[in-house]
Write an enzyme that holds these catalytic residues in place. Sequence first.
Site, PDB file in Angstrom:
ATOM      1  N   CYS A 290       0.818  -1.219   0.000  1.00 56.79           N
ATOM      2  CA  CYS A 290       0.000   0.000   0.000  1.00 56.79           C
ATOM      3  C   CYS A 290       0.849   1.266   0.000  1.00 56.79           C
ATOM      4  CB  CYS A 290      -0.970  -0.016   1.170  1.00 56.79           C
ATOM      5  SG  CYS A 290      -0.174  -0.043   2.807  1.00 56.79           S
ATOM      6  N   HIS A 342      -2.400   0.841   6.838  1.00 58.67           N
ATOM      7  CA  HIS A 342      -2.839   0.789   5.437  1.00 58.67           C
ATOM      8  C   HIS A 342      -3.121   2.207   4.940  1.00 58.67           C
ATOM      9  CE1 HIS A 342      -4.148  -1.304   1.886  1.00 58.67           C
ATOM     10  NE2 HIS A 342      -5.270  -0.607   1.858  1.00 58.67           N
ATOM     11  N   HIS A 358      -5.764   1.899  -3.955  1.00 57.79           N
ATOM     12  CA  HIS A 358      -4.802   1.349  -3.004  1.00 57.79           C
ATOM     13  C   HIS A 358      -4.390  -0.046  -3.453  1.00 57.79           C
ATOM     14  CE1 HIS A 358      -7.857  -1.258  -0.678  1.00 57.79           C
ATOM     15  NE2 HIS A 358      -8.507  -0.722  -1.684  1.00 57.79           N
TER      16      HIS A 358
END
Length: 387
Positions: A290, A342, A358
């Site tokens: 990510c 994340h 993402h």
Amino acid sequence: MVYRLIIVLFFISVGAFAQDNFIKHKISQGENLSVIAKKYGVKVKEIADANPNAPKILKLNSTLLIPNKNKTVKSKTKNVEVAVNNTSPNTSGTHEVASKETLWGISKKYNISVDDLKKANPLLETEGLKIGQQIIIPSNIAVAAEKPVESTAEVVSTDVELYREVKAKETKYGISKEYGITVAELERQNPSIKGKVPVGYLLKIKVPKEKADAIQALKASQESTENNTIASSTPVSNPTVEAVSEIKRDSTLVRTGNHSELIDQLIANATENIGVRYRSGGTTKAGFDCSGLMICTFNNFDIKLPRSSIEQSRVGTKVSTDEAQKGDLIFFRTNGRRHINHVGMIVEVAEGEIKFVHSSTHGGVIISSTKEPYYTRAFSQVNRVLN
């Protein structure tokens, strides 16, 4: 005799029609009805209905009939192709994937969501997009893309190839703006500059003749101005490079001039990677994690971000979800983690829903939404790194 012949022809036509509506599948090791149904994008019940005499336990190398949901019908009146859904009155169109196309781009072209595309094409979750692949475009009306009529007149290109030497502190974004093209087009014309473009590198740039003439005239004017003011201490400005070429940085914020265009370029650059697989520690098209996707995207515009998602969450200024905009970074605490682990980049904000690109562990680079329960629960914060 004639009566018998008619009966025979009738059964042959019925058999041909039935074969056209089904696909024969030979059962391989480890397959079950759920696996086979997902592979063909049909329901388990539909396979069971098509094979009423099939045993409860599937036998290796035996054959099942699979409902053919993607039968293609060619129209005689128009040079078009549409996909026919045999189980629903709502027909769906098909789209052939071209080079460099992304799910995000295709969804925008047909005015549908990426999630709808994935639901209509389950294999996209595991296999991603492939050039030449026929994917289903869900719609209430068949989507028919008419092929352009070939012109008999020869089309003469008026593009002119120019050469441009890269100077110190120049960016790909600033150079692309100078020539009226996108960063992606600049990279396409110069495949060896995917990373940071080196000083002194000679770029080849194709632009329309009118644009080339304007650039040459502007350079001639600049040279004349420089010659007339050589004794002056005031440097001559380059009007072809807009305010975006001057990017000031501090430890927390990147300030840019032409804000909206830079954000659009960032989003286009990130979404070009849709379909690339997840790879822990990855920062290239061979695979991204990510934070690696964010680093690669911003680095293409000479904007540096820290390596990890938690470090990136300390960059810029926190804003509320009501103030969230395209280009902001959005952070999550997934899998019950206490700390941020994340990150994604916002690509669209509408009616309280935030969509972001993402790299996810289960699907690689994708577009997701804060309306999805998983990301609703895991949401942490939004940071603005461009101002």
